[in-house]
Scaffold this active site. Structure first.
Site, PDB file in Angstrom:
ATOM      1  CG  ASP A  34      -0.287  -2.852   6.567  1.00 50.11           C
ATOM      2  OD1 ASP A  34      -1.415  -2.920   6.989  1.00 50.11           O
ATOM      3  OD2 ASP A  34      -0.065  -1.939   6.304  1.00 50.11           O
ATOM      4  CE1 TYR A  82      -9.420   2.984   6.588  1.00 49.01           C
ATOM      5  CE2 TYR A  82      -8.606   3.715   8.525  1.00 49.01           C
ATOM      6  CZ  TYR A  82      -8.467   3.342   7.075  1.00 49.01           C
ATOM      7  OH  TYR A  82      -7.338   3.634   6.650  1.00 49.01           O
ATOM      8  CE  LYS A  83      -8.315   0.113   4.827  1.00 50.74           C
ATOM      9  NZ  LYS A  83      -6.902  -0.276   4.638  1.00 50.74           N
ATOM     10  NE  ARG A 135      -9.696  -2.573  -3.118  1.00 50.21           N
ATOM     11  CZ  ARG A 135      -9.207  -2.153  -1.988  1.00 50.21           C
ATOM     12  NH1 ARG A 135      -7.989  -2.425  -1.497  1.00 50.21           N
ATOM     13  NH2 ARG A 135      -9.852  -0.880  -1.448  1.00 50.21           N
ATOM     14  CG  PHE A 154      -2.000   0.951   1.486  1.00 52.62           C
ATOM     15  CD1 PHE A 154      -3.258   0.747   0.609  1.00 52.62           C
ATOM     16  CD2 PHE A 154      -1.823   2.095   2.072  1.00 52.62           C
ATOM     17  CE1 PHE A 154      -4.240   1.579   0.494  1.00 52.62           C
ATOM     18  CE2 PHE A 154      -3.003   3.102   2.026  1.00 52.62           C
ATOM     19  CZ  PHE A 154      -4.032   2.807   1.401  1.00 52.62           C
TER      20      PHE A 154
HETATM   21  C1  LIG Z   1      -5.989   0.894   4.363  1.00 51.39           C
HETATM   22  C2  LIG Z   1      -4.630   0.699   4.567  1.00 51.39           C
HETATM   23  C3  LIG Z   1      -3.642   1.511   5.277  1.00 51.39           C
HETATM   24  C4  LIG Z   1      -4.181   3.074   5.597  1.00 51.39           C
HETATM   25  O1  LIG Z   1      -3.470   4.004   6.278  1.00 51.39           O
HETATM   26  P1  LIG Z   1      -4.215   5.006   6.893  1.00 51.39           P
HETATM   27  O2  LIG Z   1      -3.277   5.776   7.726  1.00 51.39           O
HETATM   28  O3  LIG Z   1      -5.548   4.708   7.821  1.00 51.39           O
HETATM   29  O4  LIG Z   1      -4.722   6.005   6.026  1.00 51.39           O
HETATM   30  C5  LIG Z   1      -2.615   1.432   5.373  1.00 51.39           C
HETATM   31  N1  LIG Z   1      -1.699   0.284   4.925  1.00 51.39           N
HETATM   32  C6  LIG Z   1      -2.417  -0.753   4.325  1.00 51.39           C
HETATM   33  C7  LIG Z   1      -1.937  -1.906   3.767  1.00 51.39           C
HETATM   34  C8  LIG Z   1      -3.990  -0.247   3.900  1.00 51.39           C
HETATM   35  O5  LIG Z   1      -4.691  -1.509   3.487  1.00 51.39           O
END
Ligand SMILES: *Cc1c(COP(=O)(O)O)cnc(C)c1O
Length: 406
Positions: free
Chosen positions: A206, A231-232, A380, A129
């Site tokens: 992660d 939040y997911k 997705r 990400f």
């Molecule tokens: C959604 C996601 C993030 C999001 O990071 P935020 O700081 O909440 O914006 C980071 N890493 C991965 C792999 C994600 O899927």
């Protein structure tokens, strides 16, 4: 088309978790016919409406500043422990909630690298990400470290062999996503830990796309550090704070770089000089968002109640059904499957590619069919096991087919 909707109806009727969908705030009847983006922002639970109301009237409104002494001060760690027990396979005292995922990844990565002095390299992968890549680029610049990139299959993810080919005596830290945000590839965390440790390095996992969708066993896999979103699949609400796990054996020596009063030993003594608190509390920097931690508690309770194996079984059934429909309805129209077809290597979402998907997604959103678009040409389908129905999967994929044919 009818036959797919009938199949979906049968699958929903025999779904052992079907009653859980009623525990969510639903917009299905009016504006949204298929919500397929629960891996970006989970639906709210009905229980959270009450919990937030009670918080407003009784905790915040009633206890005022006394709320800190009674409960709020320890909330990041008590919620962290309940999340650890329900979904992380982690014993108490190693998990805390706070900051955004981005900030927590920074804090944990810096703290981890400091435990491997003299080592000069961070290993990461090209398809992680963006935030993970950017902040590691920043850390490398800050500390004068080298980044070593794994070029893994975009439709798959990082394998133990690929990692083995690049880790070595100079590697301080390996950072990978348990489930790849684009392809949905589920990596073999225990194997990656083994390869990382054989090189004397540390692994930061992660968990943003895996927590709440696949079983996680941080303690028994030997994972050193982990960070993830709430939040997911945990339905904590937009911007709900993230969580971090630091394996117990590192806690005495682990020091993160944002030294704030809330993570200090005896914060209310207001003493001179920073001295990290004992245990996982030292990961905290400043005042945690109590408000942001409310809604996630309802999903954590739901997960504890249902159990991750049952949730995973529903998740696999949803993605298998999606793939069946995709093969039948979309592949003949030139759509490519960009996720693992082996259920053991696939998380809770399925990605499909087509050159027109950017425009297709925009039109679907207007019709209340909500997947998400990931550049350069991916749709997705995020199937949240507690809240997504087979009906929504069928409606969504039929809508993509109809749009491509229009
Ligand atoms: C959604 C996601 C993030 C999001 O990071 P935020 O700081 O909440 O914006 C980071 N890493 C991965 C792999 C994600 O899927």
């Amino acid at each position: 088309m009818t036959s797919f909707l009938e199949r979906a109806a049968q699958l929903d009727a025999s779904d052992p978790m079907r009653s859980h969908r009623e525990l969510f705030v639903s917009s299905e009847d009016d504006s949204v016919s298929a919500y397929l983006d629960g891996n970006s922002l989970g639906r709210p639970t009905k229980a959270s409406i009450d919990r937030i109301n009670t918080f407003m009237t009784e905790s915040w409104g009633g206890r005022l500043i006394r709320g800190w002494d009674e409960q709020w001060f320890d909330l990041p760690i008590t919620i962290g422990d309940s999340l650890a027990a329900a979904a992380l396979g982690a014993a108490a005292g190693q998990t805390t909630i706070g900051d955004s995922t981005t900030v927590l990844l920074y804090k944990i990565a810096r703290g981890a690298i400091a435990l491997r002095p003299g080592r000069t390299e961070i290993v990461l992968d090209r398809d992680n990400f963006p935030t993970d890549r950017y902040l590691l680029e920043g850390i490398a610049g800050e500390l004068g470290l080298t980044l070593t990139w794994i070029e893994s299959d975009r439709n798959g993810g990082v394998t133990a062999e690929e990692l083995d080919a690049v880790v070595g005596d100079n590697t301080a830290l390996v950072v990978v996503s348990h489930i790849a945000y684009r392809s949905g590839y589920l990596l073999d965390a225990a194997e990656l830990v083994r390869v990382t440790h054989a090189a004397g390095a540390l692994l930061l996992l992660d968990l943003c796309h895996s927590v709440g969708s696949v079983p996680i066993e941080l303690d028994s896999w030997g994972v050193d550090f982990a960070v993830g979103c709430t939040y997911k699949y945990l339905n904590g609400g937009p911007g709900a704070p993230a969580f971090a796990y630091v394996r117990a054996e590192y806690l005495d020596d682990f020091v993160q770089p944002i030294w704030g009063w809330m993570g200090r030993a005896d914060p209310f003594e207001m003493s001179q000089g920073y001295e990290p608190a004992k245990g996982i509390r030292r990961v905290i920097s400043g005042t945690p968002s109590v408000f942001g931690m409310i809604a996630m508690q309802d999903t954590i309770e739901m997960i504890a109640d249902v159990g991750m194996p049952t949730i995973r079984a529903k998740s696999i059934a949803l993605t298998e059904f999606a793939l069946e429909l995709i093969r039948e309805l979309l592949v003949p129209l030139g759509v490519e499957i960009a996720s693992p077809e082996d259920a053991d290597r696939r998380g809770g979402h399925v990605t499909i590619d087509h050159p027109d998907f950017k425009a297709v997604t925009a039109r679907l959103w207007e019709k209340g069919v909500i997947p998400d678009y990931r550049a350069p040409q991916g749709i997705r389908l995020g199937l949240s096991p507690l809240s997504t129905s087979f009906h929504e999967v069928a409606v969504g994929i039929v809508a993509i087919r109809d749009d491509l044919l229009a």
